[in-house]
Design a protein around this motif. Sequence first.
Motif, PDB file in Angstrom:
ATOM      1  N   TYR A  82      78.152  46.168  53.406  1.00 16.79           N
ATOM      2  CA  TYR A  82      78.801  47.188  54.299  1.00 16.79           C
ATOM      3  C   TYR A  82      79.877  46.740  55.278  1.00 16.79           C
ATOM      4  O   TYR A  82      79.550  46.279  56.388  1.00 16.79           O
ATOM      5  N   PHE A  87      76.206  44.337  57.026  1.00 20.16           N
ATOM      6  CA  PHE A  87      75.253  43.387  56.165  1.00 20.16           C
ATOM      7  C   PHE A  87      75.665  43.288  54.580  1.00 20.16           C
ATOM      8  O   PHE A  87      76.178  43.858  54.080  1.00 20.16           O
ATOM      9  N   PRO A 106      60.954  41.421  54.963  1.00 19.76           N
ATOM     10  CA  PRO A 106      61.096  42.272  56.400  1.00 19.76           C
ATOM     11  C   PRO A 106      61.965  43.481  56.310  1.00 19.76           C
ATOM     12  O   PRO A 106      62.826  43.605  55.467  1.00 19.76           O
ATOM     13  N   ASN A 107      61.840  44.299  57.276  1.00 20.87           N
ATOM     14  CA  ASN A 107      62.727  45.305  57.714  1.00 20.87           C
ATOM     15  C   ASN A 107      64.037  44.657  57.703  1.00 20.87           C
ATOM     16  O   ASN A 107      64.529  43.870  58.331  1.00 20.87           O
ATOM     17  N   GLY A 108      65.253  45.832  57.081  1.00 16.40           N
ATOM     18  CA  GLY A 108      66.411  45.333  57.579  1.00 16.40           C
ATOM     19  C   GLY A 108      67.212  44.330  56.502  1.00 16.40           C
ATOM     20  O   GLY A 108      68.203  43.882  56.892  1.00 16.40           O
ATOM     21  N   THR A 109      66.290  44.099  55.400  1.00 15.58           N
ATOM     22  CA  THR A 109      66.930  42.936  54.586  1.00 15.58           C
ATOM     23  C   THR A 109      67.478  43.584  53.394  1.00 15.58           C
ATOM     24  O   THR A 109      67.758  43.013  52.214  1.00 15.58           O
ATOM     25  N   GLY A 110      67.490  44.928  53.239  1.00 17.84           N
ATOM     26  CA  GLY A 110      68.178  45.682  51.983  1.00 17.84           C
ATOM     27  C   GLY A 110      67.446  45.939  50.842  1.00 17.84           C
ATOM     28  O   GLY A 110      67.889  46.297  49.916  1.00 17.84           O
ATOM     29  N   LYS A 111      66.128  46.283  51.336  1.00 14.93           N
ATOM     30  CA  LYS A 111      65.267  46.850  50.130  1.00 14.93           C
ATOM     31  C   LYS A 111      65.676  48.138  49.924  1.00 14.93           C
ATOM     32  O   LYS A 111      65.856  48.414  48.441  1.00 14.93           O
ATOM     33  N   SER A 112      65.917  49.052  50.667  1.00 17.51           N
ATOM     34  CA  SER A 112      66.295  50.499  50.504  1.00 17.51           C
ATOM     35  C   SER A 112      67.905  50.536  50.006  1.00 17.51           C
ATOM     36  O   SER A 112      67.971  51.241  48.810  1.00 17.51           O
ATOM     37  N   THR A 113      68.602  49.536  50.354  1.00 15.47           N
ATOM     38  CA  THR A 113      69.900  49.572  49.744  1.00 15.47           C
ATOM     39  C   THR A 113      69.817  49.225  48.155  1.00 15.47           C
ATOM     40  O   THR A 113      70.371  49.876  47.390  1.00 15.47           O
ATOM     41  N   ARG A 116      68.872  52.223  46.463  1.00 13.10           N
ATOM     42  CA  ARG A 116      69.835  53.092  45.991  1.00 13.10           C
ATOM     43  C   ARG A 116      70.658  52.682  44.948  1.00 13.10           C
ATOM     44  O   ARG A 116      71.131  53.418  44.324  1.00 13.10           O
ATOM     45  N   ALA A 286      69.611  43.164  59.262  1.00 10.61           N
ATOM     46  CA  ALA A 286      70.724  43.812  59.503  1.00 10.61           C
ATOM     47  C   ALA A 286      71.861  42.813  59.169  1.00 10.61           C
ATOM     48  O   ALA A 286      72.834  43.179  59.288  1.00 10.61           O
TER      49      ALA A 286
HETATM   50  P1  ADP Z   1      65.440  47.612  54.482  1.00 13.02           P
HETATM   51  O1  ADP Z   1      65.245  48.414  53.171  1.00 13.02           O
HETATM   52  O2  ADP Z   1      64.865  46.282  53.857  1.00 13.02           O
HETATM   53  O3  ADP Z   1      64.892  48.032  55.735  1.00 13.02           O
HETATM   54  P2  ADP Z   1      68.103  48.698  54.353  1.00 13.02           P
HETATM   55  O4  ADP Z   1      68.795  48.602  52.874  1.00 13.02           O
HETATM   56  O5  ADP Z   1      67.683  50.045  54.733  1.00 13.02           O
HETATM   57  O6  ADP Z   1      66.929  47.583  54.490  1.00 13.02           O
HETATM   58  O7  ADP Z   1      69.313  48.051  55.119  1.00 13.02           O
HETATM   59  C1  ADP Z   1      69.680  46.576  55.506  1.00 13.02           C
HETATM   60  C2  ADP Z   1      70.725  46.631  56.404  1.00 13.02           C
HETATM   61  O8  ADP Z   1      71.911  47.153  55.739  1.00 13.02           O
HETATM   62  C3  ADP Z   1      70.437  47.504  57.754  1.00 13.02           C
HETATM   63  O9  ADP Z   1      69.745  46.777  58.687  1.00 13.02           O
HETATM   64  C4  ADP Z   1      71.677  48.017  58.261  1.00 13.02           C
HETATM   65  O10 ADP Z   1      72.369  47.217  59.160  1.00 13.02           O
HETATM   66  C5  ADP Z   1      72.756  47.936  56.913  1.00 13.02           C
HETATM   67  N1  ADP Z   1      72.994  49.104  56.404  1.00 13.02           N
HETATM   68  C6  ADP Z   1      71.882  50.062  55.481  1.00 13.02           C
HETATM   69  N2  ADP Z   1      72.711  51.427  55.268  1.00 13.02           N
HETATM   70  C7  ADP Z   1      73.958  51.252  55.657  1.00 13.02           C
HETATM   71  C8  ADP Z   1      75.163  52.013  55.563  1.00 13.02           C
HETATM   72  N3  ADP Z   1      74.969  53.150  54.863  1.00 13.02           N
HETATM   73  N4  ADP Z   1      76.263  51.847  56.159  1.00 13.02           N
HETATM   74  C9  ADP Z   1      76.250  50.352  56.980  1.00 13.02           C
HETATM   75  N5  ADP Z   1      75.301  49.549  56.918  1.00 13.02           N
HETATM   76  C10 ADP Z   1      73.994  49.943  56.331  1.00 13.02           C
END
Ligand code: ADP
Length: 593
Positions: A82, A87, A106-113, A116, A286
């Motif tokens: 990003y 990140f 951990p939180n913020g390590t890209g699992k939701s990313t 997607r 992050a």
């Molecule tokens: P997790 O699901 O492990 O908590 P995320 O995939 O939600 O992690 O996000 C990982 C990091 O990516 C977040 O901490 C944030 O800094 C960054 N991030 C997530 N979505 C976006 C976005 N749309 N634009 C910029 N940075 C993003």
Amino acid sequence: MARIAILLEDRCHPKECQWECQAYCPPVRMGQECIVEGPTGRPIISETLCIGCGICVHKCPFDAIKILNTPEADPSEIVHRYGYNGFRLYRLPAVPRQGITGLLGPNGTGKSTALRILAGTEVPNLGAFDAAGAWPTVLERFRGTQLHEHFRRVASGELTVAAKPQYVDRLAEGGGSVAEMLGNLPGGAAAASLDAVGLLGHRDRPLAELSGGELQLAAIARTLATPADLYLFDEPSSYLDIVHRLKVARLLRRLGESKSVVVVEHDLALLDYLADSAHLVYGEEAAFGVISHPLPMRTAINTYLTGYLKDENVRFRTDPVRFVAHPPKLAPRGSALVTFGALAKRYPAFSLATEPGALQRGETVGIVGPNATGKTTFVKMLAGVERPEEGSPPTGVTVSYKPQYLKATGPASLRERLDARRSDPGFDSGLFERELVPGLRLDGVMDVALTDLSGGELQRAAVALALAQPATLYLLDEPSAYLDADERMAMAKLIRRQVERQAVSALVVDHDVYFLDLASDALMVFRHPDGALDRGAGAGPFAMREGMNRLLREVEVTFRRDAETRRPRINREGSVLDREQRSSGEYYYEAAA
Ligand code: ADP
Ligand code: ADP
């Protein structure tokens, strides 16, 4: 070593500061363009010119910068990035044609990313953050791998995906009823899945009136009823009690018999029961995340608890997490610190009765039981927030209370809240700064407005503020909510240590069995007496063995022990061990040797 410079854009307010990051940067002062203004008006930090001194990190008034020196991850494995100071995610999970794959990290390590990207809603840019990702390039990159076929089907629109988002609270914002949320799905499937999660009778209720747990179940029902090839569940256990966690786990297992399912989950006992294999995710919140190779489920959790991933030579944690297989020896019952009598509370549609009990000095007592059995109401009566109709809360006890639902108000930061409290009699700012801030990893968010904190950060901040308040009785309602597994274990240990050290007592309401096991010395158990949903009954504290047996008998679950780590594992329903343990009445601990 690689240097990673991260700018947390949502925290960076370039018009409200003096550009301290740039003003104090030593390379900038030597005339180098290490920090420059980017096209969005925010700073860009050059990772090649940065010397890693960390001055900008400390000078930024909004805690918006992170500079890391990390072992070199292979840049050719970056799947998505990003922005230049954003990140970066390395590698992706495998997607077998069927079965359940877990993601644990951990939180913020890209699992939701990662979810997607698998779903095709985010086209990965492979690190080339200047341009949007494009499927032909992605297919080229994954040629010869299992993911190639997956992305080919995603790109051609052949693969259908159903996803349960992480934040279910947002589903209520659009208005409408439960039935409307499932509106365009095949009628039979929608009704069947609502029935499966126990919401069929709630079809006509507006989403805005549902509790967090009911919204979660509605979101899960919608996903289950959607015809798809790939199913993604981002934190399905949030807001759910142990009964519903298991119910959902069984539904997902059934789905996984014919479909591909990927699940992100922080309740380790649940993930262990639910998934066939898992990828550990490691990295820095992050900043970056690396997805490990898949491990069989049991190995994945054991590796996670040990804290060392041998294949990849990565250590996530210095201390392994250990569970005791035998019930802890009963501590000699000292003099009770807090005693409470029987209490009763009546709402129009619910009435609660709790038995008398006592809390010992230095004792942390877990409060367990299904949703809507009155746990929060009981805690509120002890906190003096609700008045009982019968009985009275203990007198002469000072309480410090962390409510279940947190709301950040005002633009104040944790540091400002701390400064405002310094002069309160007894408020232990030394404890706060020396132990709670590092123990709950709050260092990086002290100057961030509370309203800008993530759910997990706000939770950790609220627990820290509650624990620094002097009290004889700490009341913590669902402190594990929004925390990742590591944060849960760290918080469990920290609560217990503080309570012991100060020789006070704590009551902790929670649903995560590993968290409760690590935090509690004894348990109070809440239930619906005779199954009556409009009534709640609370009893205890009981010793851990009796408390666990009472809870688990009620929810019909037994745990066996892992041969290697002795950690508790949920038994399959009807397995030999499950049947044996039910008949002997040992639902959780090994019989004492
Ligand atoms: P997790 O699901 O492990 O908590 P995320 O995939 O939600 O992690 O996000 C990982 C990091 O990516 C977040 O901490 C944030 O800094 C960054 N991030 C997530 N979505 C976006 C976005 N749309 N634009 C910029 N940075 C993003
Ligand atoms: P738990 O913490 O075990 O989930 P709660 O104590 O939150 O249970 O709630 C128990 C029951 O009491 C629920 O059915 C809830 O709807 C009801 N209840 C809680 N607070 C109120 C209130 N202020 N007015 C009316 N009913 C309430």
